[in-house]
Design a protein around this motif. Structure first.
Motif, PDB file in Angstrom:
ATOM      1  N   ASN A  77      56.091  -5.392  24.718  1.00  0.00           N
ATOM      2  CA  ASN A  77      54.797  -6.043  24.505  1.00  0.00           C
ATOM      3  C   ASN A  77      54.358  -6.870  25.704  1.00  0.00           C
ATOM      4  O   ASN A  77      53.323  -7.525  25.656  1.00  0.00           O
ATOM      5  CB  ASN A  77      54.846  -6.915  23.251  1.00  0.00           C
ATOM      6  N   ASN A  78      55.147  -6.834  26.774  1.00  0.00           N
ATOM      7  CA  ASN A  78      54.847  -7.594  27.977  1.00  0.00           C
ATOM      8  C   ASN A  78      54.764  -6.608  29.146  1.00  0.00           C
ATOM      9  O   ASN A  78      55.758  -5.964  29.489  1.00  0.00           O
ATOM     10  CB  ASN A  78      55.951  -8.635  28.204  1.00  0.00           C
ATOM     11  N   ALA A  79      53.582  -6.473  29.759  1.00  0.00           N
ATOM     12  CA  ALA A  79      53.370  -5.489  30.831  1.00  0.00           C
ATOM     13  C   ALA A  79      54.301  -5.719  32.015  1.00  0.00           C
ATOM     14  O   ALA A  79      54.801  -4.761  32.611  1.00  0.00           O
ATOM     15  CB  ALA A  79      51.911  -5.506  31.289  1.00  0.00           C
ATOM     16  N   GLU A  80      54.568  -6.972  32.356  1.00  0.00           N
ATOM     17  CA  GLU A  80      55.447  -7.266  33.494  1.00  0.00           C
ATOM     18  C   GLU A  80      56.886  -6.845  33.195  1.00  0.00           C
ATOM     19  O   GLU A  80      57.544  -6.202  34.015  1.00  0.00           O
ATOM     20  CB  GLU A  80      55.382  -8.749  33.842  1.00  0.00           C
ATOM     21  N   SER A  81      57.364  -7.189  32.008  1.00  0.00           N
ATOM     22  CA  SER A  81      58.717  -6.798  31.597  1.00  0.00           C
ATOM     23  C   SER A  81      58.838  -5.277  31.528  1.00  0.00           C
ATOM     24  O   SER A  81      59.848  -4.706  31.948  1.00  0.00           O
ATOM     25  CB  SER A  81      59.047  -7.408  30.233  1.00  0.00           C
ATOM     26  N   LEU A  82      57.807  -4.650  31.040  1.00  0.00           N
ATOM     27  CA  LEU A  82      57.792  -3.189  30.938  1.00  0.00           C
ATOM     28  C   LEU A  82      57.848  -2.549  32.314  1.00  0.00           C
ATOM     29  O   LEU A  82      58.621  -1.622  32.552  1.00  0.00           O
ATOM     30  CB  LEU A  82      56.534  -2.744  30.186  1.00  0.00           C
ATOM     31  N   ALA A 119      55.004   4.389  34.999  1.00  0.00           N
ATOM     32  CA  ALA A 119      55.849   5.291  34.213  1.00  0.00           C
ATOM     33  C   ALA A 119      56.175   6.524  35.057  1.00  0.00           C
ATOM     34  O   ALA A 119      55.522   6.774  36.072  1.00  0.00           O
ATOM     35  CB  ALA A 119      55.126   5.685  32.934  1.00  0.00           C
ATOM     36  N   PRO A 120      57.146   7.314  34.613  1.00  0.00           N
ATOM     37  CA  PRO A 120      57.462   8.545  35.353  1.00  0.00           C
ATOM     38  C   PRO A 120      56.261   9.509  35.385  1.00  0.00           C
ATOM     39  O   PRO A 120      55.462   9.554  34.452  1.00  0.00           O
ATOM     40  CB  PRO A 120      58.604   9.166  34.551  1.00  0.00           C
ATOM     41  N   VAL A 121      56.176  10.260  36.461  1.00  0.00           N
ATOM     42  CA  VAL A 121      55.048  11.181  36.650  1.00  0.00           C
ATOM     43  C   VAL A 121      54.974  12.193  35.510  1.00  0.00           C
ATOM     44  O   VAL A 121      53.881  12.536  35.051  1.00  0.00           O
ATOM     45  CB  VAL A 121      55.154  11.895  38.019  1.00  0.00           C
ATOM     46  N   TRP A 122      56.126  12.670  35.023  1.00  0.00           N
ATOM     47  CA  TRP A 122      56.106  13.661  33.947  1.00  0.00           C
ATOM     48  C   TRP A 122      55.438  13.087  32.699  1.00  0.00           C
ATOM     49  O   TRP A 122      54.687  13.778  32.013  1.00  0.00           O
ATOM     50  CB  TRP A 122      57.513  14.184  33.616  1.00  0.00           C
ATOM     51  N   HIS A 164      62.504   1.736  34.675  1.00  0.00           N
ATOM     52  CA  HIS A 164      63.555   2.613  35.204  1.00  0.00           C
ATOM     53  C   HIS A 164      64.713   2.780  34.219  1.00  0.00           C
ATOM     54  O   HIS A 164      65.514   3.706  34.345  1.00  0.00           O
ATOM     55  CB  HIS A 164      64.060   2.081  36.557  1.00  0.00           C
ATOM     56  N   LEU A 165      64.811   1.903  33.233  1.00  0.00           N
ATOM     57  CA  LEU A 165      65.871   1.979  32.228  1.00  0.00           C
ATOM     58  C   LEU A 165      65.513   2.911  31.068  1.00  0.00           C
ATOM     59  O   LEU A 165      66.371   3.245  30.258  1.00  0.00           O
ATOM     60  CB  LEU A 165      66.164   0.584  31.669  1.00  0.00           C
ATOM     61  N   MET A 198      61.099  -0.771  16.423  1.00  0.00           N
ATOM     62  CA  MET A 198      61.934  -0.660  15.231  1.00  0.00           C
ATOM     63  C   MET A 198      62.476   0.759  15.064  1.00  0.00           C
ATOM     64  O   MET A 198      63.568   0.949  14.532  1.00  0.00           O
ATOM     65  CB  MET A 198      61.143  -1.061  13.996  1.00  0.00           C
ATOM     66  N   LEU A 199      61.696   1.741  15.512  1.00  0.00           N
ATOM     67  CA  LEU A 199      62.101   3.134  15.366  1.00  0.00           C
ATOM     68  C   LEU A 199      62.981   3.603  16.517  1.00  0.00           C
ATOM     69  O   LEU A 199      63.964   4.304  16.313  1.00  0.00           O
ATOM     70  CB  LEU A 199      60.864   4.025  15.250  1.00  0.00           C
ATOM     71  N   ILE A 200      62.586   3.246  17.729  1.00  0.00           N
ATOM     72  CA  ILE A 200      63.360   3.593  18.932  1.00  0.00           C
ATOM     73  C   ILE A 200      63.479   2.314  19.755  1.00  0.00           C
ATOM     74  O   ILE A 200      62.552   1.951  20.484  1.00  0.00           O
ATOM     75  CB  ILE A 200      62.671   4.715  19.744  1.00  0.00           C
ATOM     76  N   PRO A 201      64.605   1.612  19.617  1.00  0.00           N
ATOM     77  CA  PRO A 201      64.757   0.339  20.330  1.00  0.00           C
ATOM     78  C   PRO A 201      64.659   0.529  21.849  1.00  0.00           C
ATOM     79  O   PRO A 201      65.204   1.488  22.397  1.00  0.00           O
ATOM     80  CB  PRO A 201      66.155  -0.133  19.943  1.00  0.00           C
ATOM     81  N   PRO A 202      63.948  -0.380  22.519  1.00  0.00           N
ATOM     82  CA  PRO A 202      63.847  -0.290  23.986  1.00  0.00           C
ATOM     83  C   PRO A 202      65.182  -0.669  24.624  1.00  0.00           C
ATOM     84  O   PRO A 202      66.052  -1.249  23.964  1.00  0.00           O
ATOM     85  CB  PRO A 202      62.765  -1.309  24.328  1.00  0.00           C
ATOM     86  N   PRO A 203      65.334  -0.354  25.901  1.00  0.00           N
ATOM     87  CA  PRO A 203      66.560  -0.770  26.597  1.00  0.00           C
ATOM     88  C   PRO A 203      66.717  -2.293  26.536  1.00  0.00           C
ATOM     89  O   PRO A 203      65.730  -3.024  26.457  1.00  0.00           O
ATOM     90  CB  PRO A 203      66.329  -0.306  28.039  1.00  0.00           C
TER      91      PRO A 203
END
Length: 144
Positions: free
Chosen positions: A42-47, A109-112, A52-53, A31-36
């Protein structure tokens, strides 16, 4: 015996409170920062498929969820524990750090972000929980 029960309660309630704070922040995050578009956070596979987006802004709320969840859990454990308060707070930090390490293997997730998350969101927040707990803990008065 009472000390043992309070210390066990500190662990349990610290973990539950920290996890609740984490989940609250994760649940309001979209709600605060909409995902791509097309990514369900809420779904690990979708995430994993859509990571990369993500732009840097999309990592703010996960970091805050991890950091504040750990802070809340460590503070609660510190305030409830009957003895060795610092150890219990750091124990909560280590518990959530282990969860962060496991998550870093499950979601690429990205290494950083992984580095920032693992280095700053767990043990430093447990330390901060100790500092806050020390300030909030009533001091025994002299002569009582």
């Amino acid at each position: 015996m009472l000390k043992l029960l309070r210390n066990l309660l500190a662990i349990f309630v610290g973990i539950v409170a920290g996890a609740a704070a984490n989940m609250l922040l994760v649940s309001i995050s979209p709600m605060l920062i909409p995902p791509p578009a097309g990514v369900d956070v809420n779904n690990a596979e979708s995430l994993s498929l859509g990571i990369h987006l993500f732009e840097p802004q999309h990592f703010i709320m996960p970091f805050l969820a991890h950091a504040l969840g750990t802070l809340v859990g460590a503070l609660v454990a510190y305030l409830i524990a009957a003895s060795h308060k610092n150890r219990f707070a750091y124990g909560i930090g280590v518990f959530f750090l282990c969860g962060g390490i496991a998550a870093s293997y499950m979601i690429s997730a990205p290494v950083w972000f992984i580095s920032l998350d693992l280095l700053l969101a767990y043990l430093p927040m447990a330390w901060l929980g100790i500092l806050l707990g020390n300030k909030l803990q009533p001091k025994p008065s002299i002569g009582s």
